[in-house]
Design a protein around this motif. Structure first.
Motif, PDB file in Angstrom:
ATOM      1  N   PRO A 114      13.445   1.776   7.498  1.00  0.00           N
ATOM      2  CA  PRO A 114      13.908   1.165   8.718  1.00  0.00           C
ATOM      3  C   PRO A 114      13.444   0.317   9.031  1.00  0.00           C
ATOM      4  O   PRO A 114      13.747  -0.312  10.212  1.00  0.00           O
ATOM      5  CB  PRO A 114      12.699   3.107   9.460  1.00  0.00           C
ATOM      6  N   ASN A 115      13.110  -0.357   8.817  1.00  0.00           N
ATOM      7  CA  ASN A 115      12.397  -2.075   8.750  1.00  0.00           C
ATOM      8  C   ASN A 115      12.143  -2.328   7.329  1.00  0.00           C
ATOM      9  O   ASN A 115      12.583  -2.072   6.272  1.00  0.00           O
ATOM     10  CB  ASN A 115      11.426  -1.852   9.821  1.00  0.00           C
ATOM     11  N   LEU A 116      11.659  -3.648   7.889  1.00  0.00           N
ATOM     12  CA  LEU A 116      11.849  -5.037   6.993  1.00  0.00           C
ATOM     13  C   LEU A 116      10.347  -4.875   5.441  1.00  0.00           C
ATOM     14  O   LEU A 116      10.063  -5.235   5.268  1.00  0.00           O
ATOM     15  CB  LEU A 116      12.228  -6.109   6.999  1.00  0.00           C
ATOM     16  N   THR A 117       9.546  -3.438   6.067  1.00  0.00           N
ATOM     17  CA  THR A 117       7.738  -3.826   6.039  1.00  0.00           C
ATOM     18  C   THR A 117       7.440  -2.438   5.694  1.00  0.00           C
ATOM     19  O   THR A 117       6.425  -2.491   4.459  1.00  0.00           O
ATOM     20  CB  THR A 117       7.185  -4.356   6.647  1.00  0.00           C
ATOM     21  N   PHE A 118       8.814  -1.315   5.463  1.00  0.00           N
ATOM     22  CA  PHE A 118       8.022  -0.285   5.070  1.00  0.00           C
ATOM     23  C   PHE A 118       9.518   0.977   4.947  1.00  0.00           C
ATOM     24  O   PHE A 118      10.801   0.692   4.635  1.00  0.00           O
ATOM     25  CB  PHE A 118       7.933   0.277   7.083  1.00  0.00           C
TER      26      PHE A 118
ATOM     27  N   VAL B  40       4.694  -2.818   3.373  1.00  0.00           N
ATOM     28  CA  VAL B  40       4.386  -3.570   2.682  1.00  0.00           C
ATOM     29  C   VAL B  40       3.903  -5.081   4.025  1.00  0.00           C
ATOM     30  O   VAL B  40       4.101  -4.923   4.740  1.00  0.00           O
ATOM     31  CB  VAL B  40       5.431  -4.959   2.528  1.00  0.00           C
ATOM     32  N   ASP B  41       2.839  -5.828   3.641  1.00  0.00           N
ATOM     33  CA  ASP B  41       1.976  -6.925   4.642  1.00  0.00           C
ATOM     34  C   ASP B  41       3.162  -7.895   5.261  1.00  0.00           C
ATOM     35  O   ASP B  41       2.497  -8.783   5.531  1.00  0.00           O
ATOM     36  CB  ASP B  41       0.828  -7.410   4.329  1.00  0.00           C
ATOM     37  N   SER B  42       4.513  -8.029   4.628  1.00  0.00           N
ATOM     38  CA  SER B  42       5.334  -8.972   4.906  1.00  0.00           C
ATOM     39  C   SER B  42       6.708  -9.105   4.963  1.00  0.00           C
ATOM     40  O   SER B  42       6.639  -7.760   4.060  1.00  0.00           O
ATOM     41  CB  SER B  42       5.116 -10.034   4.311  1.00  0.00           C
ATOM     42  N   GLN B  43       7.352  -8.927   5.645  1.00  0.00           N
ATOM     43  CA  GLN B  43       9.341  -8.743   5.473  1.00  0.00           C
ATOM     44  C   GLN B  43       9.549  -9.230   4.783  1.00  0.00           C
ATOM     45  O   GLN B  43       8.996  -9.986   3.449  1.00  0.00           O
ATOM     46  CB  GLN B  43       9.597 -10.006   6.597  1.00  0.00           C
ATOM     47  N   VAL B  44      10.341  -8.020   3.486  1.00  0.00           N
ATOM     48  CA  VAL B  44      10.856  -8.177   1.849  1.00  0.00           C
ATOM     49  C   VAL B  44      12.207  -7.725   2.447  1.00  0.00           C
ATOM     50  O   VAL B  44      12.476  -6.465   2.973  1.00  0.00           O
ATOM     51  CB  VAL B  44       9.954  -7.433   1.276  1.00  0.00           C
TER      52      VAL B  44
ATOM     53  N   SER C  40       0.455  -1.101  -0.009  1.00  0.00           N
ATOM     54  CA  SER C  40      -0.557  -0.323  -0.191  1.00  0.00           C
ATOM     55  C   SER C  40       0.987   1.268  -0.239  1.00  0.00           C
ATOM     56  O   SER C  40       1.855   0.598   0.437  1.00  0.00           O
ATOM     57  CB  SER C  40      -0.833   0.173   0.866  1.00  0.00           C
ATOM     58  N   GLN C  41       0.325   2.557  -0.033  1.00  0.00           N
ATOM     59  CA  GLN C  41       1.132   3.667  -0.346  1.00  0.00           C
ATOM     60  C   GLN C  41      -0.015   4.798  -0.191  1.00  0.00           C
ATOM     61  O   GLN C  41      -1.157   4.779  -0.494  1.00  0.00           O
ATOM     62  CB  GLN C  41       1.484   4.075  -1.895  1.00  0.00           C
TER      63      GLN C  41
END
Lengths: 116, 114
Positions: free
Chosen positions: A71-75, A25-29, A5-6
């Motif tokens: 900052p993290n794996l989903t954002f 993102v709805d999961s870690q990437v 989502s944006q």
């Protein structure tokens, strides 16, 4: 797969201001990417954003103009700074579940930016 | 440098008919991936189909199939039984393992006529 989502989906901004676009993102990437797309045209990669390290920018794009955070794996966020009408475009975020192995990139719905 | 060429800016197809979108690419590498993405007017890029270069078998996803000709560096997309919802921009993309970058073609706008 990943659902992306944006925010915002669109915005109209004044020349000289800055806009920050968020990508969730709805999961870690592993990898996240920012693209620019003129309506009806192809995608141009702005930069690749890795968690915990600085973004890697493509030729023609600089960090002062397009600072990116991861900052993290989903954002991730992309800021379009000191905007001019030439920055009017669609900005797309994408993500891949792992890097360098041909994994599919999944795309967000895009942010349509108009600079007056 | 790798390039991706889509020589058809626009294509039209009658509903229920079959259409083929062309894509050629240039690379000296042997391990890479090819994709077709669909972008409807809503702007959301949707993966249509994916092909690993090391696989000789052509990928298929329901009504969508590819004709992958590695020696000719050609990767066309065939849409069978076209539906109104297939109307969109279609982008061919190349991905070289280890580069983290997609290279997109310029797109083909597909119109589906009722």
């Amino acid at each position: 797969s990943a659902v992306i989502s944006q925010k915002p989906s669109r915005d109209i901004c004044q020349r000289g201001t800055s806009l920050t676009i968020q990508c969730q993102v709805d999961s870690q990437v592993t990898m996240m990417f920012w693209y620019r797309q003129q309506p009806g045209q192809s995608l141009t990669l702005i930069a690749t954003a890795n968690q915990g390290s600085e973004a890697t920018y493509e030729s023609g794009f600089v960090i002062d103009k397009f600072p990116i955070s991861r900052p993290n794996l989903t954002f991730s966020t992309l800021t379009v700074s000191n905007m001019s009408p030439e920055d009017s475009s669609i900005y797309l975020c994408s993500a891949a579940t792992s890097g360098g192995t041909g994994d599919t990139q999944y795309f967000g719905p895009g942010t349509r930016l108009t600079v007056l | 440098a790798q390039t991706v060429t889509q020589s058809q800016p626009e294509m039209s197809v009658q509903e229920a008919e079959t259409v083929t979108l062309s894509c050629t690419y240039d690379t000296s590498e042997s391990d890479y991936y090819l994709f077709w993405y669909k972008q409807p007017p809503s702007r959301q890029m949707i993966l249509v189909i994916r092909q690993e270069a090391y696989k000789q078998q052509n990928a298929t996803e329901n009504r969508f199939s590819v004709n992958f000709q590695k020696a000719a560096k050609s990767f066309s997309l065939k849409i069978s039984d076209s539906q109104l919802g297939d109307a969109a921009m279609y982008f061919c993309a190349y991905f070289l393992e280890g580069t983290y970058k997609y290279i997109f073609g310029t797109g083909t706008r597909l119109k589906v006529l009722a």
